[in-house]
Design a protein around this motif. Sequence first.
Motif, PDB file in Angstrom:
ATOM      1  N   VAL A   1       0.807  -1.225   0.000  1.00 47.66           N
ATOM      2  CA  VAL A   1       0.000   0.000   0.000  1.00 47.66           C
ATOM      3  C   VAL A   1       0.837   1.271   0.000  1.00 47.66           C
ATOM      4  CG1 VAL A   1      -1.854  -1.209   1.203  1.00 47.66           C
ATOM      5  CG2 VAL A   1      -0.203   0.121   2.531  1.00 47.66           C
ATOM      6  N   ALA A   2       2.160   1.162  -0.095  1.00 44.37           N
ATOM      7  CA  ALA A   2       3.035   2.341   0.020  1.00 44.37           C
ATOM      8  C   ALA A   2       2.644   3.490  -0.903  1.00 44.37           C
ATOM      9  CB  ALA A   2       4.496   1.935  -0.204  1.00 44.37           C
ATOM     10  N   PRO A   3       2.424   3.252  -2.209  1.00 43.43           N
ATOM     11  CA  PRO A   3       2.046   4.382  -3.068  1.00 43.43           C
ATOM     12  C   PRO A   3       0.742   5.037  -2.634  1.00 43.43           C
ATOM     13  CG  PRO A   3       2.732   2.477  -4.383  1.00 43.43           C
ATOM     14  CD  PRO A   3       2.568   2.000  -2.981  1.00 43.43           C
ATOM     15  N   GLY A   4      -0.243   4.210  -2.275  1.00 49.01           N
ATOM     16  CA  GLY A   4      -1.520   4.745  -1.814  1.00 49.01           C
ATOM     17  C   GLY A   4      -1.398   5.486  -0.495  1.00 49.01           C
ATOM     18  N   MET A   5      -0.556   4.965   0.419  1.00 46.78           N
ATOM     19  CA  MET A   5      -0.409   5.624   1.710  1.00 46.78           C
ATOM     20  C   MET A   5       0.262   6.979   1.576  1.00 46.78           C
ATOM     21  SD  MET A   5      -1.905   4.221   4.229  1.00 46.78           S
ATOM     22  CE  MET A   5      -1.160   5.219   5.530  1.00 46.78           C
TER      23      MET A   5
ATOM     24  N   ALA B   1       1.980  12.466  13.659  1.00 46.36           N
ATOM     25  CA  ALA B   1       3.354  12.310  13.162  1.00 46.36           C
ATOM     26  C   ALA B   1       4.229  11.554  14.152  1.00 46.36           C
ATOM     27  CB  ALA B   1       3.961  13.688  12.881  1.00 46.36           C
ATOM     28  N   GLY B   2       3.625  11.113  15.262  1.00 51.00           N
ATOM     29  CA  GLY B   2       4.416  10.527  16.330  1.00 51.00           C
ATOM     30  C   GLY B   2       4.526   9.024  16.278  1.00 51.00           C
ATOM     31  N   GLY B   3       4.398   8.445  15.115  1.00 53.67           N
ATOM     32  CA  GLY B   3       4.510   6.990  15.014  1.00 53.67           C
ATOM     33  C   GLY B   3       3.143   6.377  14.809  1.00 53.67           C
ATOM     34  N   GLY B   4       3.040   5.100  15.121  1.00 54.21           N
ATOM     35  CA  GLY B   4       1.789   4.400  14.850  1.00 54.21           C
ATOM     36  C   GLY B   4       1.885   3.724  13.494  1.00 54.21           C
ATOM     37  N   LYS B   5       1.234   2.594  13.390  1.00 54.37           N
ATOM     38  CA  LYS B   5       1.367   1.792  12.171  1.00 54.37           C
ATOM     39  C   LYS B   5       0.398   2.214  11.079  1.00 54.37           C
ATOM     40  CE  LYS B   5       0.844  -1.791  14.922  1.00 54.37           C
ATOM     41  NZ  LYS B   5       1.252  -1.203  16.209  1.00 54.37           N
ATOM     42  N   ARG B   6      -0.586   3.075  11.410  1.00 55.16           N
ATOM     43  CA  ARG B   6      -1.632   3.443  10.449  1.00 55.16           C
ATOM     44  C   ARG B   6      -2.324   2.186   9.900  1.00 55.16           C
ATOM     45  NH1 ARG B   6       0.027   8.871   8.256  1.00 55.16           N
ATOM     46  NH2 ARG B   6       0.348   9.960  10.219  1.00 55.16           N
ATOM     47  N   MET B   7      -2.566   1.242  10.779  1.00 53.62           N
ATOM     48  CA  MET B   7      -3.073  -0.053  10.338  1.00 53.62           C
ATOM     49  C   MET B   7      -4.466   0.052   9.713  1.00 53.62           C
ATOM     50  SD  MET B   7      -2.872  -3.617  12.397  1.00 53.62           S
ATOM     51  CE  MET B   7      -3.098  -5.186  11.565  1.00 53.62           C
ATOM     52  N   ARG B   8      -5.314   0.888  10.275  1.00 57.38           N
ATOM     53  CA  ARG B   8      -6.684   0.966   9.778  1.00 57.38           C
ATOM     54  C   ARG B   8      -6.762   1.530   8.361  1.00 57.38           C
ATOM     55  NH1 ARG B   8      -5.577   1.277  14.672  1.00 57.38           N
ATOM     56  NH2 ARG B   8      -6.776   0.282  16.345  1.00 57.38           N
ATOM     57  N   PRO B   9      -6.114   2.660   8.062  1.00 60.30           N
ATOM     58  CA  PRO B   9      -6.134   3.115   6.667  1.00 60.30           C
ATOM     59  C   PRO B   9      -5.418   2.153   5.724  1.00 60.30           C
ATOM     60  CG  PRO B   9      -4.709   4.523   8.004  1.00 60.30           C
ATOM     61  CD  PRO B   9      -5.487   3.658   8.949  1.00 60.30           C
ATOM     62  N   MET B  10      -4.368   1.489   6.209  1.00 59.74           N
ATOM     63  CA  MET B  10      -3.707   0.493   5.361  1.00 59.74           C
ATOM     64  C   MET B  10      -4.666  -0.640   5.009  1.00 59.74           C
ATOM     65  SD  MET B  10       0.303   0.040   6.351  1.00 59.74           S
ATOM     66  CE  MET B  10       0.022  -0.751   7.925  1.00 59.74           C
ATOM     67  N   LEU B  11      -5.528  -1.019   5.939  1.00 62.81           N
ATOM     68  CA  LEU B  11      -6.510  -2.068   5.656  1.00 62.81           C
ATOM     69  C   LEU B  11      -7.482  -1.634   4.569  1.00 62.81           C
ATOM     70  CD1 LEU B  11      -7.312  -3.320   9.279  1.00 62.81           C
ATOM     71  CD2 LEU B  11      -6.139  -4.615   7.480  1.00 62.81           C
ATOM     72  N   THR B  12      -7.889  -0.358   4.602  1.00 62.25           N
ATOM     73  CA  THR B  12      -8.772   0.146   3.544  1.00 62.25           C
ATOM     74  C   THR B  12      -8.102   0.001   2.179  1.00 62.25           C
ATOM     75  OG1 THR B  12      -9.777   1.752   5.071  1.00 62.25           O
ATOM     76  CG2 THR B  12     -10.063   2.148   2.711  1.00 62.25           C
ATOM     77  N   LEU B  13      -6.833   0.397   2.098  1.00 59.93           N
ATOM     78  CA  LEU B  13      -6.117   0.320   0.824  1.00 59.93           C
ATOM     79  C   LEU B  13      -5.876  -1.124   0.397  1.00 59.93           C
ATOM     80  CD1 LEU B  13      -3.426   3.158   1.087  1.00 59.93           C
ATOM     81  CD2 LEU B  13      -5.848   3.303   0.521  1.00 59.93           C
ATOM     82  N   ALA B  14      -5.497  -1.978   1.341  1.00 63.42           N
ATOM     83  CA  ALA B  14      -5.228  -3.381   1.005  1.00 63.42           C
ATOM     84  C   ALA B  14      -6.491  -4.086   0.541  1.00 63.42           C
ATOM     85  CB  ALA B  14      -4.623  -4.099   2.208  1.00 63.42           C
TER      86      ALA B  14
END
Length: 337
Positions: A23-27, A54-67
Amino acid sequence: MTATIHKIGGNRAPSLEPMFKLVAPGMNKVNAVILDRMQSEIPLIPELAGHLIAGGGKRMRPMLTLACAQLLDYPGDRHHKLAAAVEFIHTATLLHDDVVDGSDMRRGKTAANLIFGNPAAVLVGDFLFSRSFELMVEDGSLKVLKILSNASAVIAEGEVNQLTAQRQISTTEEKYLEIIGSKTAALFAAACRIAAVVAESGDAQEMSLDAYGRNLGIAFQLVDDAIDYVSDGATMGKDSGDDFRDGKVTLPVILAHIRGNADEQKFWRDAMLGNRISDADLKHARTLLQAHNAIDDTLDRARHYGQRAIDAIAHFPNGEAKSALTEAVEFAIARAY
């Protein structure tokens, strides 16, 4: 699934790396939206929001949307703004949670409310909620709006439900699962489901992705609640033992309490009421959890829900997206090992 928790492909621990790459390009586009929409003429708003975002975090939820969008071969770009909306909802809830919980750390940094104050943290959380709804409205889909707005309401209900159950040692496993199904799993489910809506994949695909996200969310929270007793603050990004000191009756506590003798049950009652919260008490709590297999059994349940998540996407075609989504589940559970 049990056999793959520790190693995937024979010699590699499960990781989010395949999803990051997928998901890198989409993220990059999602992050651009997040950066743009957290701006305000009031300097404190982007300053405080940026501390957390900006303090970290995996951004897992938006990554799931893209995946999930890639799993469905969706060729458009509507999901980028919607993934940003999902992250804003999540960030807003974190800001509010830290005020409610009195947390000292978030994502390995000092919690925003300790730096900027509780009123500012609450109000900037409200600002981010508002931005998320702007993004939903811009998308133009009433169905997407319904899914994400409902998830926001359910999350709030879950947090209130948890607040009313706080320090209540009589909380049942059923009630606990109801709470985490709302406060954590609802946004995971919505983040995945909206990908099927924008891809116009139909109700069956929607509900499959909803089930994937929901079960992953439950597994994720079960693991979080287990490692609160067995990990350290540096690993978790928050203070170890917070749940114990806050009187949160999570599944490990529920199981240890039910299985304990009269003296042990009294200890748990006193601890959850805030009368036994010293470092020595926390150490004793960990001993009881170990003696009654409460952590292991909590993780067994996490594996069960993880398997349900994987099963929910079994019928989708094999490929990078399905593989990354499967490994995300395995990663969520492997965090405890």
